[in-house]
Structures are given as C-alpha cells and as structure tokens.
Design an enzyme around this catalytic site. Sequence first.
Site, PDB file in Angstrom:
ATOM      1  N   CYS B  65     111.028  38.119  -9.539  1.00 53.66           N
ATOM      2  CA  CYS B  65     111.923  38.315  -9.361  1.00 53.66           C
ATOM      3  C   CYS B  65     111.829  38.806 -11.409  1.00 53.66           C
ATOM      4  O   CYS B  65     111.464  38.872 -12.289  1.00 53.66           O
ATOM      5  CB  CYS B  65     112.896  37.117  -9.327  1.00 53.66           C
ATOM      6  SG  CYS B  65     112.692  35.173 -10.404  1.00 53.66           S
ATOM      7  N   ALA B  68     111.417  35.753 -13.290  1.00 55.59           N
ATOM      8  CA  ALA B  68     109.800  36.005 -14.140  1.00 55.59           C
ATOM      9  C   ALA B  68     109.026  36.559 -15.464  1.00 55.59           C
ATOM     10  O   ALA B  68     107.874  36.251 -15.307  1.00 55.59           O
ATOM     11  CB  ALA B  68     109.235  35.745 -12.380  1.00 55.59           C
ATOM     12  N   ARG B  99     100.717  30.293 -15.049  1.00 55.83           N
ATOM     13  CA  ARG B  99     100.239  31.822 -15.517  1.00 55.83           C
ATOM     14  C   ARG B  99      98.576  31.769 -16.136  1.00 55.83           C
ATOM     15  O   ARG B  99      98.063  33.256 -16.828  1.00 55.83           O
ATOM     16  CB  ARG B  99     101.265  32.702 -16.266  1.00 55.83           C
ATOM     17  CG  ARG B  99     101.741  33.743 -15.175  1.00 55.83           C
ATOM     18  CD  ARG B  99     103.061  34.490 -15.407  1.00 55.83           C
ATOM     19  NE  ARG B  99     102.381  35.505 -16.193  1.00 55.83           N
ATOM     20  CZ  ARG B  99     101.487  36.862 -15.993  1.00 55.83           C
ATOM     21  NH1 ARG B  99     101.796  36.961 -14.650  1.00 55.83           N
ATOM     22  NH2 ARG B  99     101.146  37.298 -16.514  1.00 55.83           N
ATOM     23  N   HIS B 199     110.948  42.296 -17.556  1.00 54.96           N
ATOM     24  CA  HIS B 199     110.047  42.783 -18.754  1.00 54.96           C
ATOM     25  C   HIS B 199     111.251  43.692 -19.765  1.00 54.96           C
ATOM     26  O   HIS B 199     111.162  43.586 -20.773  1.00 54.96           O
ATOM     27  CB  HIS B 199     108.852  44.025 -18.074  1.00 54.96           C
ATOM     28  CG  HIS B 199     107.891  43.092 -17.106  1.00 54.96           C
ATOM     29  ND1 HIS B 199     107.491  44.094 -16.291  1.00 54.96           N
ATOM     30  CD2 HIS B 199     107.555  42.125 -17.086  1.00 54.96           C
ATOM     31  CE1 HIS B 199     106.538  43.211 -15.650  1.00 54.96           C
ATOM     32  NE2 HIS B 199     106.837  42.045 -15.587  1.00 54.96           N
TER      33      HIS B 199
END
Lengths: 458, 546
Positions: B65, B68, B99, B199
């Site tokens: 999503c 994230a 991550r 992003h």
Amino acid sequence: MLLRHTPKEITERSALTINPAKTCQPIGAMYAALGIHGCLPHSHGSQGCCAYHRSALTRHYKEPIAAATSSFTEGASVFGGQANLLQAIQNIFTVYEPDVIAVHTTCLSETIGDDLNQIRDKAQKEGKIPEGKHVIGANTPSYVGSHVTGFSNMVKAMAAAFATRTGHKNGKVNVIPGWVEPSDMEEIKRLAAMVGVPIILFPDTSGVLNAPLTGEYKMFPDGGVTVPELISSGDSLGTLALGEWCSADAARWLDANCKVPCMILDMPFGLKATDRFIDALRTVGGVSVPEEVMKERGQMVDFISDMHQYFYHKKVALAGDPDQLIAMVEFLVTLDMIPAYVVTGTPGKAFERRIKELTKDVPYECQVKAKGDMFLLHQWIKNDPVDLLIGNTYLKYIARDEDIPLLRWGFPILDRVGHQYFPTAGYKGGLRLLEKMLDLFLSRRDRDDPEQTFELVY
Amino acid sequence: MAATKKKLVNWEPANVKEELLKKYPPKVARKRAKQIMINEAEGSETPEVMANVRTIPGIITMRGCTYAGCKGVILGPTRDIVNITHGPIGCGFYSWLTRRNQTDASAEGAENYMPYCFSTDMQDEDIIFGGEKKLAKAIREAYELFHPKSIAIFATCPVGLIGDDIHAVAKKAKEEFGDCNVFAFSCEGYKGVSQSAGHHIANNQIFKHVVGENDADKPGEYKINLLGEYNIGGDGFEIDRILKKCGITGLATFSGNSTYDQFASAHKADLNCVMCHRSINYVADMLETKFGIPWIKVNFIGAKSTAKSLRKIAQYFDDKKLMERVEAVIAEEMPEVDAVAADVKTRAEGKTAMLFVGGSRAHHYQELFAEIGMKTLAAGYEFAHRDDYEGRHVIPDIKVDADSKNIEEIEVEADPERYNPRKPVEEMKKLEEAGFQFKHYDGMIPDMDKGTFIIDDLNQYEADKLVELFKPDIFCAGIKEKFSIQKLGIPMKQLHSYDSGGPYAGFQGAINFYKEIDRLVNSKVWSYMKAPWQDNPELSATYVWE
C-alpha cells in the site's frame, strides 16, 4: 549500540508507543483462519494490510501464506467496500476454489462501518457463493485489543459460523489451543491421543504451516480442522479452552449456544499447566492417564531436578502475549527462577493481576505491564539487569546491546527456525524449553568463565 | 546434480497467455489481458502495457500500500529522523526493520532511530473523538525523550477517514520546538493503487520540507546525488566504495544509508543520478526545476552497467582527470568480475529466469543474469507505471485516472536565489549531440527478447501457472511469493530484500550475485524431493535378502 537512544531514566509516556509488544487484530484472524482446512483468509481493507500480514507470517513460518484482499481504493473508502468484497468473493471461488473464505475486517473497513453479515447475505442471494462453500466473517478492528484479540475473534467466528447442536453427542472433546505453533498443535493432538480422548482441535495449523517440500504447491495443504469437524463441535462433550485471551470467547459461545460446557485452562506450557491440561482431559474424557504420559512427565521432572542449580534464581525479562506469558511465568516460578519483568502490548488488567499472583512468593519485586512496550522493558533492564530474555526476535536488539542471552519464544520469530517443527507445549515441549534455556546459560559460562575456573563437566 | 526438469515445448506465447487467462471470470480476464504482453518488440514498436491500475479485489496480488511505499520504502532508510506512525499499531509494527536497509551510524554521536518503532497506537476512542491530541502528545513525548533534529508523521488508513489534520499538528509542533523539523505525510494505505503512490507522496514532502534546508557548502569534487538507491543488503555501501575510488563525491542518497542533512543539502550537488526511476524520478525533476541540477538515469546493477554509469557521470563532468580515474577503476575492478562470471557461466549458461519485482529491479537484474548467460523468459513490475516498461517518451500519453489524480502534484518553480543551471545551454546541447541523454529512460521492454512475457502486477495464480508451464531455473519476486514457488521445486530469489544476501550492486555486488545464482540454480537441494522408494512404489514378492 543499536538502541542507543533508550535512556535509563523512565519517564511517563501516555501517547507514544515505542517498540511495541503487540501488533494488530487482523494478523491474528489470518493465522487462525489458516487453521481451517481448505480456507482462504480474506482481508477486507487496503491491500497493504494483507501484504504486511502475509509477509510477517511468511517470515515466521518460511511457508507460503495464501490470503486475499478487497484492495480498497479511495473510492471504496468513501462509498464502502461492499462492491469490492462481492467481487472478491466471486473471484476467489472461481480462481482459487477454497471451501471456506474467512473474511476479517481492518481498521479501514471498521471505520467506514462495512457490515460483513449483510455483504455475505448479498453475496449468497446473488449466487456468488457456490453450493457447499462457506463465507465466514469476524470483526477485527485494529484499534481495539491486539493480534491476540483478532485471533480470538476469528476462532469465535468459526464456532459461531459452523457449530451445530443436533442433540446427539459425538463423544469428542473440543480443544481450542490458542495462538500456538503448528508443532504445539500437533503435540496437543498427540497427547490427547495418548490419553485416549478423541478431540476436535480448532484451529489447527499443523500440516498447513509446516508442510513438506514435495515439488507440488498446495494452496490448501492437507492439515487444518475440517468444516464437518467444526459443525460437529456443537455436539461435543465439552470444550477445553487453552488460554483466556485466545480461546475463551469461542468456548463460552459454544457453552451458551450449543450447551457444550467449557473449562478455561492455561496454555499447556511448563509442568503445572501441562498437568492441569492432562488432568482436565482425562476427567472430561472419563479415562485414566496412561503410563507413557507419566513417563514423559517423569522425564521432565528428572531434568528439572538434575539441572536445578543452573536455573535457581536466574532473573528473566519476558515480552509476549498474555496466555503464553502466564504459562511461562508459572513455569519459571516452578523452576525457582525469577520472572523479573513481564510486558505484553495486549491490554488487560487481569493479566497484570494474574502475573502478580503467580509471582507473589518470588524473592524479587517483579514488574508487570499490560499495554506496555519493549522500550519500557529495556529501561527496566537498564536499571537492574537480568540473566535471560524470553520473547520474539525484536528482543535481539536488547540482547545484543545489554549482552543478555535470548530465548526466542513467541511471535514473530524472524531469524531462526524450529518453532514450526519442535513443540514447546506439553512435557516433551517442556523438555525442549529446559534444554534451550540451559544451553543459553551454560554457553554463556563457557564463553565468560576465566580459564582458571573453566570446567569440562556441568 | 540438479533435478532434471521437463521444459516447456511447443507452447506458443499466445497459447500461454490464453492458458493464464482461461480460469478467470470474463471481467477479470479482460482486464488482465491488457496487463499481459507478449513482447513483439522489433525496432521501435513496443507494445502498450496497462500499468498502475487497480488490483482486482480477491486476486492475490504482490502489491502493498501507499503507507508501505512512503514510510517503508522512502523514509525507512533515513536513520536520524524519528518516524512516528499515526494509526493503530499494525502498520508501524510491520514496517519495523523488515526491509533490510543497512545503515552506518558508527560515527561518534551519530543518531540512529531505525531500530525503533514509534506509533500512536490509536485506540477506539481516538477513532471516535479524533486522534490529533494524541498525536500532538506523542510528538512531544518523542521530542522530550530524544531531541531529534526531525520528526516525521505517517498517516494510516483511518486517519484520513476521521479527518485528523496531521499537517497542522506537525506545523504547530515545529513552531513550538524551534529546533526540530516536524512534518507529515498523508500516505493513507487506500490512496493510489500500490506502493507507488506512497513514493510520490514521500518525494513531495521531503522536497517541500527538507531539501534545500542547509545551504552550507559541501566539500568535494564532482558532487552527485544518488536517487532511488535504498541500501538493501549493503548495495549503497558498495556503490559508495566505487564512487569514492573514482573521486566522485556522493552528497545525498535518496534514501539508503541517508541522514536528514543529506536531503537538506541535496541541492548543492551538480548532477542527480537516478537508479530506481519509478520511486524517485519526481525528486529528480523537482531538483532540476527548482535548482537547475540535471539528472541522468544510471544503473549500478550489473558490472557492465556499473562501468557504463561511471563513464556517463565522468562524461557529464567532462573532466579528463575524472575520466582517466574512472577508466582506471573499471580496469582494476573488472578482471575479478570477469573471472567469476566466466566460471559461473560454465554452469549457468542457457538457464532461464523470471523476474517480477519492484519498479526497476525486474529490469536491472536481467542484466546480471545476462552476464552469466541466463535468459529472462518473463518479467514485470509490481507497482511501476507505463514509462517504466515502455520508456519515458510515453509519459505525455499516459491517461491520469481517478486513482492517480488524488495524489498531490506539487508545483515547483525555479528558486529565485538558488536556481543555477549547472552547465551552460550550449554545453548541455553539445553533450546531447554527442549522444548523451538527460532525463532519459527507455524502460524494460526494449531490453527484452521477442516472444518473452511482460506482465504487470503478476498475481499468485499466474506466477504458479508460469512456473508450471515454463519450469524456469529461477524465479525472482518477494517474500510472499518465495515459498509457494519453492514448493514447486524451483529456487526463488527475493529481489526486494535479497533473502539474506547482498550487496548485489556494483562490481563486488555482481560477483556476489553470480555466486548466489550459481548456488541456487545448481543446487542439489531440489533433487531431494522424491524419496528413493517413490520411483518404484510397488512392492515385489521377493525381498532383497531372500
């Protein structure tokens, strides 16, 4: 230092959680639903929730975690997720062909107020649920309780969706194991079979989340409680719910709605909790405990007596979930160890009371906090150190900074394997816990003892 | 002694596509058909791929999503910002250290909040009565505990629905503290169609609130920023090593191994080098518009690409000393790379791979596979847009749909004082005439063979089907896909987190990758699946000892 900003001085925090000792409801619902044979868990919310839960469970089990999502967009968030869920139900039954879809909500769909029952009924009316297939649902708002609550809600939903009282008792005992590992579920089944009591275990992730590698991918592996078993749970002689937080709600539902009487026990970790489980099992099953179970118990007691000196008065800090911690704290007290600090992120004053009760005769002012976090746990440790940490992988940051051995036990374990295969429940599982703890203590001595006192024999 | 596998023969690509689609309900099949392309690229014609569109509910997607993408991907690797997730506990918990972004906080007094998870852990009363007060309090508690230089707030799904004004709360806190930059991201998970929206939101806010905050001059020659490099498994460390060896000064990395000050000083660089085009091209564009820093696409995945990218940087600076140094470094590094590649090639040549990951890696890693003689049969992105497949020239033709429209586009203008074109127009022109390409990315498709598959937002069903049909020697995707592929007896390499490996960037990284792929595709592991008695299950009447 990894956690270099954690101060020794403890200040009151009322709004900021740092390094949580819990996560949110939906992942518990997803894990529980994987314990139904032929079931695809479905996350009714943004696709990120589902991605995060699948990733976390995959990292913990090193197994495929199949689960679907309603993939909310901004439009669905404004107008409601009904259209998404209806479409999802149809697509899932067409493409993946599960027997059951177990839907859980998320903070998003709960905040909007989507009504799962109404959407399921609509799917039924529109013919989107094929004959003989099932859609069950549980409300799991992320802003209430914790992952443990979500697990409990889905287990209760299983009972509520399937359990049927026909009036003819099936001669079986329901055992609700709570959020334990597939290996523990297997162990509980093995113990029940040894005692000679036929059980219905739900949920049951053994065989699902520790499946073999054969060259074939089964989206729905061979394990799991079956739908006919769940239906039949309404005709059982009684229910043993292992763990108040994880399992009691479902057991009480069966009691109230199907007249299946229930007993709420602790999870069978450690000597005494396992004793009570076996005792309850033989009582409700009307059988006597066989010699082979006595032998396993005796081996555990033997181990404890042989190695007692290495456990005696060792201080431990624990983080985890209420049911597991209660059983583990009792076990540590049984070994004359000191459960100095106990933290769970899951709310509940009853937890604090229970831990206090269990540790009241321990020669140390034990600290306990529900709705606590690992930041606080670390601060306690900085003020007065411990000999051992017990909890999930996140504790390894404290373990390294403070140079304290860590027994990985709980969820999630992201950096080791074994929990899938080797139980810590029951007497055999207790032996494994003892062996692991002892190994941590003695490895430490082998590393730290000066050459003059370095010893061959322990 | 790898297991002998039956390879797919006599399957026409069109039949494969039909096979992938045939089980779907008609509506799903129609939509997926536009996202599954058979590469017929010959010369300039590239097929159009439908990308950056909604995932179909119920179809098991690889995507995550917006939160994230924003908190997890872009801001996750910055070590000295206190990142507070405003929401129920889950989102903060799942994005806590998962991550594999490595960071080097070994300097004396360096701040590092990456091992911490901060959350407002919203409860039902916060959902009902609003969470702004709790958020304000949480920010204050964090400030008083740590006195960080910056605190960032990340919205989760319910925050947008209940209407908490996180930006106002952040602004007020910033004013109160005076020495701590507090800012917020409206990165609710339901926005957009994938991580990609996150992003974009992250880029915008970092640009608005941090970039340009520190005007102090930075020492060094040939100053560049590296954009879209996240230091997974130490990639960034290897790239830094090479840049340093070449004498190139890396000012800021967005955002692997980064600090607040790197972002704040990013406008002092003379060139922006974009690795992951998808996640960060917005910042590159904005830095050019506001400060006059040109950007180029680079790629440090693959030894040849690394060499090419270094030469490109040197060419931009048009400096003989730098060019010579770059050539010397390449000459020094390549023999070892070539030797390992040649050795691995003897065992890997002709083997096949599939890559479904990210917004750039499914493209970049094809190069590494090619360097050891392996062929890519199918590839696709999880959250890319059409330009990442077809090249930036399609950007004007991309239809902006409702899901993209609600992601803020910020208007950036040339900074009245600080805008400074790094090169005169004539010099830029001269470079372009010599074949140097600014702001250029051709996308993945031109690098793929005819008859290969390009599939956007691949899902679980299609992944299993592809593996079943083609039996590739290796499949690359993420953690969620890893074990269903491996249950089929095909090794799976995570290209988000690299499993436990890395670095794979740069020269040493290439060597690591060749060896890792050698281990995977030539492993004996996959030959153990059948027990000896399964070959001959019938019991015969006579036993061996009779």
